[in-house]
Design an enzyme around this catalytic site. Structure first.
Site, mmCIF file in Angstrom:
data_model
loop_
_atom_site.group_PDB
_atom_site.id
_atom_site.type_symbol
_atom_site.label_atom_id
_atom_site.label_comp_id
_atom_site.label_asym_id
_atom_site.label_seq_id
_atom_site.Cartn_x
_atom_site.Cartn_y
_atom_site.Cartn_z
ATOM 1 N N GLY A 48 7.093 -3.028 57.804
ATOM 2 C CA GLY A 48 8.280 -3.772 57.394
ATOM 3 C C GLY A 48 8.069 -5.216 56.969
ATOM 4 O O GLY A 48 9.044 -5.949 56.809
ATOM 5 N N TRP A 50 7.114 -6.392 54.039
ATOM 6 C CA TRP A 50 7.738 -6.609 52.721
ATOM 7 C C TRP A 50 9.256 -6.602 52.847
ATOM 8 O O TRP A 50 9.946 -7.320 52.121
ATOM 9 C CB TRP A 50 7.281 -5.520 51.725
ATOM 10 C CG TRP A 50 5.926 -5.768 51.133
ATOM 11 C CD1 TRP A 50 4.879 -6.425 51.722
ATOM 12 C CD2 TRP A 50 5.475 -5.357 49.836
ATOM 13 N NE1 TRP A 50 3.797 -6.439 50.873
ATOM 14 C CE2 TRP A 50 4.132 -5.790 49.718
ATOM 15 C CE3 TRP A 50 6.042 -4.651 48.774
ATOM 16 C CZ2 TRP A 50 3.379 -5.553 48.562
ATOM 17 C CZ3 TRP A 50 5.294 -4.410 47.633
ATOM 18 C CH2 TRP A 50 3.978 -4.872 47.526
ATOM 19 N N ASP A 68 10.210 5.040 54.380
ATOM 20 C CA ASP A 68 8.841 5.370 54.789
ATOM 21 C C ASP A 68 8.864 6.687 55.547
ATOM 22 O O ASP A 68 9.862 7.063 56.154
ATOM 23 C CB ASP A 68 8.220 4.275 55.676
ATOM 24 C CG ASP A 68 6.692 4.282 55.632
ATOM 25 O OD1 ASP A 68 6.097 3.423 54.951
ATOM 26 O OD2 ASP A 68 6.086 5.191 56.262
ATOM 27 N N ASP A 84 10.044 11.215 52.995
ATOM 28 C CA ASP A 84 8.885 11.296 52.106
ATOM 29 C C ASP A 84 9.354 10.935 50.692
ATOM 30 O O ASP A 84 10.265 11.585 50.163
ATOM 31 C CB ASP A 84 8.370 12.741 52.158
ATOM 32 C CG ASP A 84 7.107 12.955 51.354
ATOM 33 O OD1 ASP A 84 6.808 12.128 50.467
ATOM 34 O OD2 ASP A 84 6.422 13.953 51.606
ATOM 35 N N ASP A 107 4.387 -0.168 47.966
ATOM 36 C CA ASP A 107 3.086 -0.582 48.529
ATOM 37 C C ASP A 107 2.451 0.631 49.213
ATOM 38 O O ASP A 107 1.914 0.527 50.304
ATOM 39 C CB ASP A 107 3.351 -1.719 49.537
ATOM 40 C CG ASP A 107 2.083 -2.425 49.996
ATOM 41 O OD1 ASP A 107 1.081 -2.411 49.251
ATOM 42 O OD2 ASP A 107 2.100 -3.004 51.100
ATOM 43 N N LYS A 147 1.753 -1.067 43.931
ATOM 44 C CA LYS A 147 0.315 -1.100 44.236
ATOM 45 C C LYS A 147 -0.362 0.105 43.592
ATOM 46 O O LYS A 147 0.174 1.209 43.618
ATOM 47 C CB LYS A 147 0.110 -1.043 45.754
ATOM 48 C CG LYS A 147 -1.368 -0.957 46.148
ATOM 49 C CD LYS A 147 -1.559 -1.266 47.591
ATOM 50 C CE LYS A 147 -1.123 -0.145 48.497
ATOM 51 N NZ LYS A 147 -1.234 -0.514 49.915
HETATM 52 C C1 LIG Z 1 0.231 -0.381 53.379
HETATM 53 S S1 LIG Z 1 1.547 0.394 54.214
HETATM 54 C C2 LIG Z 1 2.943 -0.531 53.638
HETATM 55 C C3 LIG Z 1 3.009 -1.902 54.262
HETATM 56 C C4 LIG Z 1 4.330 -2.591 53.980
HETATM 57 N N1 LIG Z 1 4.432 -3.040 52.602
HETATM 58 C C5 LIG Z 1 4.533 -3.789 54.870
HETATM 59 O O1 LIG Z 1 4.566 -4.918 54.374
HETATM 60 O O2 LIG Z 1 4.690 -3.618 56.080
HETATM 61 C C6 LIG Z 1 1.660 1.916 53.355
HETATM 62 C C7 LIG Z 1 2.754 2.860 53.832
HETATM 63 O O3 LIG Z 1 2.842 4.000 52.966
HETATM 64 C C8 LIG Z 1 3.522 5.002 53.713
HETATM 65 N N2 LIG Z 1 3.502 6.287 53.032
HETATM 66 C C9 LIG Z 1 2.419 6.996 52.647
HETATM 67 N N3 LIG Z 1 2.810 8.152 52.040
HETATM 68 C C10 LIG Z 1 4.174 8.154 52.032
HETATM 69 C C11 LIG Z 1 5.154 9.065 51.529
HETATM 70 N N4 LIG Z 1 4.797 10.194 50.914
HETATM 71 N N5 LIG Z 1 6.457 8.766 51.691
HETATM 72 C C12 LIG Z 1 6.824 7.620 52.318
HETATM 73 N N6 LIG Z 1 5.943 6.718 52.819
HETATM 74 C C13 LIG Z 1 4.628 6.979 52.676
HETATM 75 C C14 LIG Z 1 2.748 4.966 55.034
HETATM 76 O O4 LIG Z 1 3.477 5.602 56.058
HETATM 77 C C15 LIG Z 1 2.554 3.453 55.238
HETATM 78 O O5 LIG Z 1 3.521 2.954 56.110
#
Ligand SMILES: C[S@@+](CC[C@H](N)C(=O)[O-])C[C@H]1O[C@@H](n2cnc3c(N)ncnc32)[C@H](O)[C@@H]1O
Length: 193
Positions: A48, A50, A68, A84, A107, A147
């Site tokens: 969280g 961002w 997420d 998802d 991200d 990203k």
């Molecule tokens: C690098 S983290 C994001 C960090 C966030 N921007 C922050 O500032 O806290 C990447 C996120 O992508 C999520 N993620 C990966 N595949 C996903 C999907 N299919 N649907 C939703 N979220 C997904 C992961 O659960 C993870 O929390």
């Protein structure tokens, strides 16, 4: 485990949930991501960081929605949807909260396998899913920050983004680790085709 660096400690000190918050702050400073924005959708938002920056960016009157696959603890003034991003039902849940957004953030990172080509492909899949959602929910003139891991599909993905936005830049904010292959694409002036 990842090395704890300056941004990790700074995030703890300043109350941000992730060091990633500083990447978005730096992108905002350079590109004015939240200028005039009233509604922001943050895809792949856990834990969280961002969302916190987006909340500050839009002010108290603005709408911030985060999605997420993993749950987060609540943030004041943020609507969180656990789902998802690849599934249509998740988009429908987003649309039931807000039909149009000024800014879409993405991200996304997959569970990394350690095999670079596999991880690149998985990440590109999430980036493409984010672009599709952005195309459905962005207002004309809107902004996308996304990203993308550099690799064989990166150039074609960038061309796809360019088809829909009047202004596109790629950048690596200072808070992004030098060793990471991630790049951030900042795309402004969305045009519905
Ligand atoms: C690098 S983290 C994001 C960090 C966030 N921007 C922050 O500032 O806290 C990447 C996120 O992508 C999520 N993620 C990966 N595949 C996903 C999907 N299919 N649907 C939703 N979220 C997904 C992961 O659960 C993870 O929390």
């Amino acid at each position: 485990m990842r090395r704890k660096d300056h941004y990790y400690y700074r995030a703890r000190r300043e109350g941000y949930r992730s060091r990633a918050a500083y990447k978005l702050k730096q992108l905002d400073k350079k590109f004015g991501i939240f200028k005039g924005a009233k509604a922001v959708l943050d895809l792949c938002c856990a834990p969280g960081g961002w969302l916190q920056v987006a909340r500050e960016g839009v002010g108290n009157e603005g709408v911030v929605v985060g999605v997420d696959i993993n749950k987060i603890s609540s943030i004041n003034g943020v609507t969180f949807i656990c789902g998802d991003i690849v599934k249509e039902e998740t988009l429908n849940r987003v649309l039931s909260v807000c039909e149009e957004f000024d800014v879409v953030l993405s991200d996304c990172s997959p569970n990394v396998s350690g095999i670079w080509s596999v991880d690149h492909e998985r990440q590109m899949f999430l980036a493409r899913a984010s672009l599709e959602i952005a195309k459905r929910v962005l207002k004309n003139g809107g902004t996308l920050v996304i990203k993308a891991f550099q690799g064989s599909e990166y150039a074609s993905f960038l061309s796809e983004v360019k088809q829909h936005f009047g202004f596109v830049r790629t950048t690596k904010p200072e808070a992004s680790r030098k060793t990471s292959a991630e790049m951030y694409i900042v795309a402004k002036n969305f045009r519905r085709l």
